[in-house]
Design a protein around this motif. Structure first.
Motif, PDB file in Angstrom:
ATOM      1  N   ARG A  26     -22.197  29.464  19.486  1.00 27.96           N
ATOM      2  CA  ARG A  26     -22.693  29.594  20.850  1.00 27.96           C
ATOM      3  C   ARG A  26     -22.936  31.072  21.181  1.00 27.96           C
ATOM      4  N   GLY A  27     -21.914  31.891  20.904  1.00 23.18           N
ATOM      5  CA  GLY A  27     -22.025  33.319  21.199  1.00 23.18           C
ATOM      6  C   GLY A  27     -23.208  33.952  20.481  1.00 23.18           C
ATOM      7  N   LEU A  28     -23.282  33.661  19.207  1.00 23.88           N
ATOM      8  CA  LEU A  28     -24.333  34.277  18.398  1.00 23.88           C
ATOM      9  C   LEU A  28     -25.719  33.870  18.885  1.00 23.88           C
ATOM     10  N   LEU A  29     -25.885  32.602  19.160  1.00 26.07           N
ATOM     11  CA  LEU A  29     -27.206  32.112  19.575  1.00 26.07           C
ATOM     12  C   LEU A  29     -27.577  32.607  20.968  1.00 26.07           C
ATOM     13  N   LEU A  30     -26.564  32.821  21.756  1.00 25.66           N
ATOM     14  CA  LEU A  30     -26.818  33.320  23.102  1.00 25.66           C
ATOM     15  C   LEU A  30     -27.272  34.782  23.040  1.00 25.66           C
ATOM     16  N   ARG A  31     -26.597  35.534  22.203  1.00 27.75           N
ATOM     17  CA  ARG A  31     -26.945  36.954  22.085  1.00 27.75           C
ATOM     18  C   ARG A  31     -28.232  37.157  21.300  1.00 27.75           C
ATOM     19  N   HIS A  32     -28.491  36.235  20.371  1.00 35.50           N
ATOM     20  CA  HIS A  32     -29.665  36.396  19.510  1.00 35.50           C
ATOM     21  C   HIS A  32     -30.504  35.133  19.469  1.00 35.50           C
ATOM     22  N   PRO A  33     -31.170  34.831  20.539  1.00 35.66           N
ATOM     23  CA  PRO A  33     -31.988  33.606  20.584  1.00 35.66           C
ATOM     24  C   PRO A  33     -33.131  33.653  19.568  1.00 35.66           C
ATOM     25  N   GLU A  34     -33.400  34.829  19.058  1.00 42.06           N
ATOM     26  CA  GLU A  34     -34.502  34.955  18.109  1.00 42.06           C
ATOM     27  C   GLU A  34     -34.149  34.403  16.727  1.00 42.06           C
ATOM     28  N   LEU A  35     -32.883  34.118  16.482  1.00 47.10           N
ATOM     29  CA  LEU A  35     -32.498  33.613  15.159  1.00 47.10           C
ATOM     30  C   LEU A  35     -33.151  32.261  14.887  1.00 47.10           C
ATOM     31  N   THR A  36     -33.603  32.102  13.658  1.00 50.97           N
ATOM     32  CA  THR A  36     -34.190  30.798  13.298  1.00 50.97           C
ATOM     33  C   THR A  36     -33.301  30.054  12.299  1.00 50.97           C
ATOM     34  N   ALA A  37     -32.280  30.751  11.803  1.00 45.57           N
ATOM     35  CA  ALA A  37     -31.388  30.099  10.838  1.00 45.57           C
ATOM     36  C   ALA A  37     -30.016  30.756  10.852  1.00 45.57           C
ATOM     37  N   VAL A  38     -29.014  29.949  10.532  1.00 39.04           N
ATOM     38  CA  VAL A  38     -27.646  30.461  10.461  1.00 39.04           C
ATOM     39  C   VAL A  38     -27.001  29.981   9.169  1.00 39.04           C
ATOM     40  N   PHE A  39     -26.352  30.896   8.492  1.00 39.31           N
ATOM     41  CA  PHE A  39     -25.574  30.545   7.301  1.00 39.31           C
ATOM     42  C   PHE A  39     -24.103  30.539   7.697  1.00 39.31           C
ATOM     43  N   ALA A  40     -23.452  29.403   7.508  1.00 33.80           N
ATOM     44  CA  ALA A  40     -22.037  29.282   7.851  1.00 33.80           C
ATOM     45  C   ALA A  40     -21.197  29.311   6.580  1.00 33.80           C
ATOM     46  N   ALA A  41     -20.042  29.951   6.660  1.00 34.31           N
ATOM     47  CA  ALA A  41     -19.228  30.140   5.462  1.00 34.31           C
ATOM     48  C   ALA A  41     -18.515  28.886   4.986  1.00 34.31           C
ATOM     49  N   ASN A  42     -18.469  27.857   5.830  1.00 37.98           N
ATOM     50  CA  ASN A  42     -18.064  26.556   5.296  1.00 37.98           C
ATOM     51  C   ASN A  42     -18.654  25.436   6.145  1.00 37.98           C
ATOM     52  N   ASP A  43     -18.487  24.221   5.681  1.00 38.18           N
ATOM     53  CA  ASP A  43     -19.146  23.095   6.339  1.00 38.18           C
ATOM     54  C   ASP A  43     -18.631  22.851   7.752  1.00 38.18           C
ATOM     55  N   LEU A  44     -17.331  23.005   7.913  1.00 35.54           N
ATOM     56  CA  LEU A  44     -16.762  22.779   9.239  1.00 35.54           C
ATOM     57  C   LEU A  44     -17.428  23.706  10.254  1.00 35.54           C
ATOM     58  N   ILE A  45     -17.541  24.951   9.897  1.00 39.21           N
ATOM     59  CA  ILE A  45     -18.203  25.902  10.785  1.00 39.21           C
ATOM     60  C   ILE A  45     -19.643  25.464  11.038  1.00 39.21           C
ATOM     61  N   ALA A  46     -20.296  25.034   9.980  1.00 41.03           N
ATOM     62  CA  ALA A  46     -21.691  24.593  10.130  1.00 41.03           C
ATOM     63  C   ALA A  46     -21.788  23.442  11.120  1.00 41.03           C
ATOM     64  N   PHE A  47     -20.860  22.512  11.036  1.00 37.35           N
ATOM     65  CA  PHE A  47     -20.858  21.390  11.987  1.00 37.35           C
ATOM     66  C   PHE A  47     -20.772  21.933  13.417  1.00 37.35           C
ATOM     67  N   GLY A  48     -19.895  22.885  13.601  1.00 32.83           N
ATOM     68  CA  GLY A  48     -19.731  23.466  14.928  1.00 32.83           C
ATOM     69  C   GLY A  48     -20.994  24.154  15.404  1.00 32.83           C
ATOM     70  N   VAL A  49     -21.645  24.838  14.499  1.00 30.42           N
ATOM     71  CA  VAL A  49     -22.872  25.545  14.861  1.00 30.42           C
ATOM     72  C   VAL A  49     -23.935  24.540  15.312  1.00 30.42           C
ATOM     73  N   ILE A  50     -24.002  23.442  14.610  1.00 29.51           N
ATOM     74  CA  ILE A  50     -24.983  22.422  14.987  1.00 29.51           C
ATOM     75  C   ILE A  50     -24.704  21.929  16.411  1.00 29.51           C
ATOM     76  N   GLN A  51     -23.453  21.698  16.693  1.00 24.79           N
ATOM     77  CA  GLN A  51     -23.104  21.249  18.045  1.00 24.79           C
ATOM     78  C   GLN A  51     -23.483  22.307  19.072  1.00 24.79           C
TER      79      GLN A  51
END
Lengths: 360, 360
Positions: free
Chosen positions: A238-263
DNA sequence: TTGAAAGCGCTACCAA
DNA sequence: TTGGTAGCGCTTTCAA
């Protein structure tokens, strides 16, 4: 059966008496460590059966100095990665006649130390150590120095000279980067796990180093760190996307984090992979089942587990040697990554579209 | 350090000698079982520290006849339900000074028996038994008869007189039924887990009995059984939906099966919950994270785990009593269930819409 | 082919 | 306040 203190089960002595032989004999017909007369053998076995005698493994352990038990230190059983790992270890263990003593540390350094001490006091024949914190662990260091049978699994311990089994995390990070790059992503963010964990550093660095080489270094403020959990990923995402809406992709260091990012992305009204691509690490079983099935870097979990046990057994009955085994990762493409919108738009508009061709 | 047979760690004897006291004294300053002179206490403690002495728990166990260990028999560590349960148990255990000996049976009856025997031979003070098969288990029965400390968890063993902790599965099934009914579903299917498991019967029967009472009994051919797994759910779901395209909702006996059903639905081009509602059971952590977040019947996993351990401890240091604890479930509404299309269409068309009103 | 007995490393009773 | 010692239930020499 009345008193609470004495289960008073049947002992080898009872068997010996009932069979009219010596304790020694009973011991030997049961262990087969020396030939026994056909007759006595049968008599003893009959009594054993009849009395339902089962040797006391505690006493056996004391006498033989082996417990046929291996200790498992693991940081987070709620992260599905670890049950999968445990499963692999346990299969090998059972096959070798070993049982697993479980220690869950909740990634707490103090618990890690206590568990380790306790396992040794319980005379496990070896320990498979999976850490969840970057804190140094003096007990672990002592054990390694003493060449106590030990294998570090999954998460490396910096500076420790001990056998270990790890995934090629840096390589995995590179694979992730290459994948996103090829899809056309130029504005990417990274969400690492707990700061200081070697696996996290490797994954993140592998990723960044690739993007740097390709000419689009990831600005420092686009890399953040959080816990290895859905919740962590959600917050950080949430924080990252809010500060950087220009991002088109995120690499998460594990799947759990990735799940959270999707949410988090959804909360912010961004579809995945439509408006944001998300890439994970581990390839946990559920990765294939979540909303857009997760594109992720797979760790060879089964092999890591069985290899760890194999190495441990090598030490238990043989020579100590600080082997360091690294197993390859591989990218599993699924539905959470796609070309960025801009690129897709251009493609749709027609024409060949090398995404942001160097000369553009 | 050279020979492979003798770890030869420091013993209480070494400490006694080095401190110039008797073994007895060392034992007591360490256990605090009797007062010791301030001076000797310090001397002993110093030596202990210096020699890094740790009492051998195996020897202690043999002498005291307790191991501070509890055995865990579990059928499927890859089903996230069980790690969550194990986590709860382990928290209680660690708190009480106990450690867990893990036995993974892969739902195999033969392994269940072997594990049970082995755990007893290892003198665990009690066993928490989670079964994965409906097969009778003679060893288990013997233990229960002997009042060996034992608690059955999650999956009931028919005919066994032993303490146990279960969810209110029948109630859960009813909740599921009421929910689907209220949404307007009249054509529903049921996918149970392994045939013969009490939990499966209860969930399925609770569901069916409710639909029957409401006047829309579920035809027998709309109830199928499969393994407690994503794959099982997928296969069974595919078959069921193919044979009965008229179904608007499916109740799955656990979340894994529900996940599989969702996948099967998609393969067949049916959206969830648009064209098919899916309801699960357990409320596994990932249930909230899958495609449409899963509507499911929650089991109070944490409480089940801690209650099981509590009951076990009651037996270990006290009286045996075949308590049977049933913990309530509750429905967690999420995104995988919705009114059936027909109803929604009608609603949209305007007008009050008691779904398929009895007189229609 | 069999047995006696000395451990394995502790605890806890009984004396002192 | 301390120590001697008999187990706990088994394995394994050493002798017979």
């Amino acid at each position: 059966m009345q008193n609470g203190l004495e289960p008073a089960s049947v002992t080898i002595r009872d068997v010996a008496r009932a069979a009219g032989v010596s304790i020694t004999t009973v011991s030997h017909v049961l262990s087969g460590h020396r030939p026994t007369g056909e007759l006595t053998r049968h008599r003893v076995l009959a009594v054993v059966e009849q009395l339902n005698y089962r040797p006391n493994r505690v006493a056996q352990s004391l006498a033989t100095r082996h417990t046929r038990t291996v200790g498992l230190i693991l940081p987070d059983i709620l992260n599905p990665f670890f049950p999968q790992l445990v499963h692999a270890i346990e299969r090998s263990a059972i096959h070798a006649g070993y049982r697993l003593l479980l220690c869950h540390t909740d990634s707490l350094e103090s618990l890690e130390r206590e568990c380790l001490e306790d396992l040794v006091a319980r005379r496990v024949e070896g320990v498979i150590y999976m850490r969840g914190t970057a804190a140094p662990n003096p007990v672990l260091e002592r054990l390694a120095e003493e060449h106590f049978p030990l294998v570090v699994l999954d998460e490396e311990v910096p500076g420790l000279v001990a056998p270990g089994v790890y995934a090629m995390n840096r390589l995995g990070g590179r694979m992730a980067a290459r994948h996103l790059w090829q899809l056309g992503h130029r504005d990417v963010g990274v969400i690492g796990g707990p700061r200081g964990l070697v696996s996290v550093c490797d994954r993140v660095q592998g990723f960044q180093e690739t993007y740097r080489r390709l000419g689009a270094p990831v600005p420092e403020e686009r890399t953040v760190f959080t816990g290895f959990s859905v919740h962590g990923g959600q917050e950080a995402g949430r924080g990252l996307l809010l500060r950087h809406p220009e991002l088109t992709a995120v690499f998460a260091a594990n799947d759990l984090i990735a799940f959270g990012v999707i949410q988090a992305a959804r909360e912010l009204g961004r579809s995945v992979p439509g408006s944001l691509s998300v890439l994970g690490f581990d390839d946990v079983t559920t990765a294939a089942m979540v909303d857009p099935p997760l594109t992720t870097v797979r760790q060879p979990i089964r092999r890591m587990g069985s290899e760890a046990f194999r190495l441990l057994m090598g030490q238990v009955r043989g020579t100590w040697e600080p082997v360091r085994r690294q197993l390859p990762t591989r990218l599993v493409e699924r539905g959470s990554t796609a070309p960025p919108e801009r690129v897709r738009a251009v493609s749709a508009a027609g024409g060949a579209t090398p995404p942001r061709s160097p000369g553009a």
